[in-house]
Design a protein around this motif. Sequence first.
Motif, PDB file in Angstrom:
ATOM      1  N   ALA A 228     -19.545  66.162 -50.134  1.00  0.00           N
ATOM      2  CA  ALA A 228     -18.705  65.219 -49.395  1.00  0.00           C
ATOM      3  C   ALA A 228     -19.444  64.655 -48.185  1.00  0.00           C
ATOM      4  O   ALA A 228     -19.351  63.456 -47.890  1.00  0.00           O
ATOM      5  CB  ALA A 228     -17.407  65.900 -48.954  1.00  0.00           C
ATOM      6  N   VAL A 229     -20.181  65.485 -47.489  1.00  0.00           N
ATOM      7  CA  VAL A 229     -20.964  65.014 -46.349  1.00  0.00           C
ATOM      8  C   VAL A 229     -22.039  64.037 -46.820  1.00  0.00           C
ATOM      9  O   VAL A 229     -22.253  62.984 -46.211  1.00  0.00           O
ATOM     10  CB  VAL A 229     -21.585  66.208 -45.572  1.00  0.00           C
ATOM     11  CG1 VAL A 229     -22.625  65.744 -44.574  1.00  0.00           C
ATOM     12  CG2 VAL A 229     -20.499  67.014 -44.890  1.00  0.00           C
TER      13      VAL A 229
ATOM     14  N   GLY B  93     -16.314  75.653 -52.407  1.00  0.00           N
ATOM     15  CA  GLY B  93     -15.996  74.900 -51.195  1.00  0.00           C
ATOM     16  C   GLY B  93     -17.237  74.483 -50.428  1.00  0.00           C
ATOM     17  O   GLY B  93     -17.312  73.371 -49.894  1.00  0.00           O
ATOM     18  N   GLY B  94     -18.222  75.360 -50.383  1.00  0.00           N
ATOM     19  CA  GLY B  94     -19.484  75.014 -49.719  1.00  0.00           C
ATOM     20  C   GLY B  94     -20.210  73.888 -50.432  1.00  0.00           C
ATOM     21  O   GLY B  94     -20.726  72.953 -49.797  1.00  0.00           O
TER      22      GLY B  94
ATOM     23  N   HIS C 177     -12.356  60.324 -50.498  1.00  0.00           N
ATOM     24  CA  HIS C 177     -12.710  61.742 -50.382  1.00  0.00           C
ATOM     25  C   HIS C 177     -11.585  62.626 -50.912  1.00  0.00           C
ATOM     26  O   HIS C 177     -11.833  63.577 -51.665  1.00  0.00           O
ATOM     27  CB  HIS C 177     -13.015  62.107 -48.922  1.00  0.00           C
ATOM     28  CG  HIS C 177     -14.330  61.607 -48.437  1.00  0.00           C
ATOM     29  ND1 HIS C 177     -15.528  62.052 -48.920  1.00  0.00           N
ATOM     30  CD2 HIS C 177     -14.631  60.676 -47.488  1.00  0.00           C
ATOM     31  CE1 HIS C 177     -16.522  61.439 -48.298  1.00  0.00           C
ATOM     32  NE2 HIS C 177     -15.995  60.585 -47.420  1.00  0.00           N
TER      33      HIS C 177
ATOM     34  N   ALA D 276     -12.678  70.290 -56.622  1.00  0.00           N
ATOM     35  CA  ALA D 276     -12.719  71.684 -56.165  1.00  0.00           C
ATOM     36  C   ALA D 276     -11.699  72.533 -56.919  1.00  0.00           C
ATOM     37  O   ALA D 276     -12.006  73.661 -57.345  1.00  0.00           O
ATOM     38  CB  ALA D 276     -12.465  71.748 -54.664  1.00  0.00           C
TER      39      ALA D 276
ATOM     40  N   GLU E  30     -20.418  60.760 -47.694  1.00  0.00           N
ATOM     41  CA  GLU E  30     -20.006  60.072 -46.462  1.00  0.00           C
ATOM     42  C   GLU E  30     -21.190  59.412 -45.780  1.00  0.00           C
ATOM     43  O   GLU E  30     -21.106  58.263 -45.332  1.00  0.00           O
ATOM     44  CB  GLU E  30     -19.314  61.060 -45.518  1.00  0.00           C
ATOM     45  CG  GLU E  30     -18.892  60.464 -44.201  1.00  0.00           C
ATOM     46  CD  GLU E  30     -17.847  59.363 -44.336  1.00  0.00           C
ATOM     47  OE1 GLU E  30     -17.872  58.445 -43.472  1.00  0.00           O
ATOM     48  OE2 GLU E  30     -17.039  59.389 -45.275  1.00  0.00           O
TER      49      GLU E  30
ATOM     50  N   VAL F 169     -18.835  71.624 -52.482  1.00  0.00           N
ATOM     51  CA  VAL F 169     -18.037  70.399 -52.354  1.00  0.00           C
ATOM     52  C   VAL F 169     -18.179  69.807 -50.951  1.00  0.00           C
ATOM     53  O   VAL F 169     -18.290  68.586 -50.794  1.00  0.00           O
ATOM     54  CB  VAL F 169     -16.559  70.681 -52.717  1.00  0.00           C
ATOM     55  CG1 VAL F 169     -15.651  69.543 -52.275  1.00  0.00           C
ATOM     56  CG2 VAL F 169     -16.425  70.918 -54.206  1.00  0.00           C
ATOM     57  N   THR F 170     -18.200  70.641 -49.932  1.00  0.00           N
ATOM     58  CA  THR F 170     -18.371  70.153 -48.567  1.00  0.00           C
ATOM     59  C   THR F 170     -19.726  69.467 -48.393  1.00  0.00           C
ATOM     60  O   THR F 170     -19.809  68.382 -47.798  1.00  0.00           O
ATOM     61  CB  THR F 170     -18.222  71.303 -47.551  1.00  0.00           C
ATOM     62  OG1 THR F 170     -16.923  71.873 -47.707  1.00  0.00           O
ATOM     63  CG2 THR F 170     -18.419  70.824 -46.130  1.00  0.00           C
ATOM     64  N   ALA F 171     -20.769  70.081 -48.926  1.00  0.00           N
ATOM     65  CA  ALA F 171     -22.101  69.469 -48.840  1.00  0.00           C
ATOM     66  C   ALA F 171     -22.129  68.119 -49.564  1.00  0.00           C
ATOM     67  O   ALA F 171     -22.689  67.139 -49.049  1.00  0.00           O
ATOM     68  CB  ALA F 171     -23.151  70.402 -49.412  1.00  0.00           C
TER      69      ALA F 171
ATOM     70  N   TRP G 250     -12.615  64.898 -54.016  1.00  0.00           N
ATOM     71  CA  TRP G 250     -13.010  66.289 -53.769  1.00  0.00           C
ATOM     72  C   TRP G 250     -11.901  67.311 -54.004  1.00  0.00           C
ATOM     73  O   TRP G 250     -12.192  68.424 -54.459  1.00  0.00           O
ATOM     74  CB  TRP G 250     -13.579  66.419 -52.361  1.00  0.00           C
ATOM     75  CG  TRP G 250     -14.717  65.474 -52.148  1.00  0.00           C
ATOM     76  CD1 TRP G 250     -14.774  64.464 -51.235  1.00  0.00           C
ATOM     77  CD2 TRP G 250     -15.938  65.400 -52.884  1.00  0.00           C
ATOM     78  NE1 TRP G 250     -15.956  63.778 -51.356  1.00  0.00           N
ATOM     79  CE2 TRP G 250     -16.699  64.330 -52.360  1.00  0.00           C
ATOM     80  CE3 TRP G 250     -16.467  66.127 -53.939  1.00  0.00           C
ATOM     81  CZ2 TRP G 250     -17.943  63.977 -52.853  1.00  0.00           C
ATOM     82  CZ3 TRP G 250     -17.720  65.772 -54.432  1.00  0.00           C
ATOM     83  CH2 TRP G 250     -18.432  64.716 -53.898  1.00  0.00           C
TER      84      TRP G 250
END
Length: 121
Positions: free
Chosen positions: A66-67, A59-60, A80, A88, A70, A62-64, A84
């Motif tokens: 995704a940011v 999750g960390g 997104h 994930a 973006e 994937v979040t990085a 994602w």
Amino acid sequence: MKEPTPLDVALKGLCPRCGNPTLFAGFARFAPACRACGLDLARFNVGDGPAAFLTLLIGGVVTALAVWVEIAWEPPFWVHVALWLPLATIAVLATLRLAKAALLALEYRNRAAEGRVDREP
């Protein structure tokens, strides 16, 4: 015979005691016992630890990502979601078997037991 390393157990699905490939009875379900040496695999309880750890770790990442996507391209929200969520989910499922086997191997190697605390003098 030498016991396999936790990495070998995880990668090859080996019994942590005898090294035979008898750890799993399904995709991520442990066999009740090793068919070769009789080690009771049901006594090990890895619980939800591997899934929770993988979810947080992946999750960390994937979040990085995704940011970064973006900021770099500013795609619509549906891109997104379409990108994602499946990524994930697939990443967690693909590594779940490895994480469960590694944790079981470490429990075996360290003789982990519920409710036991060793205090050194």
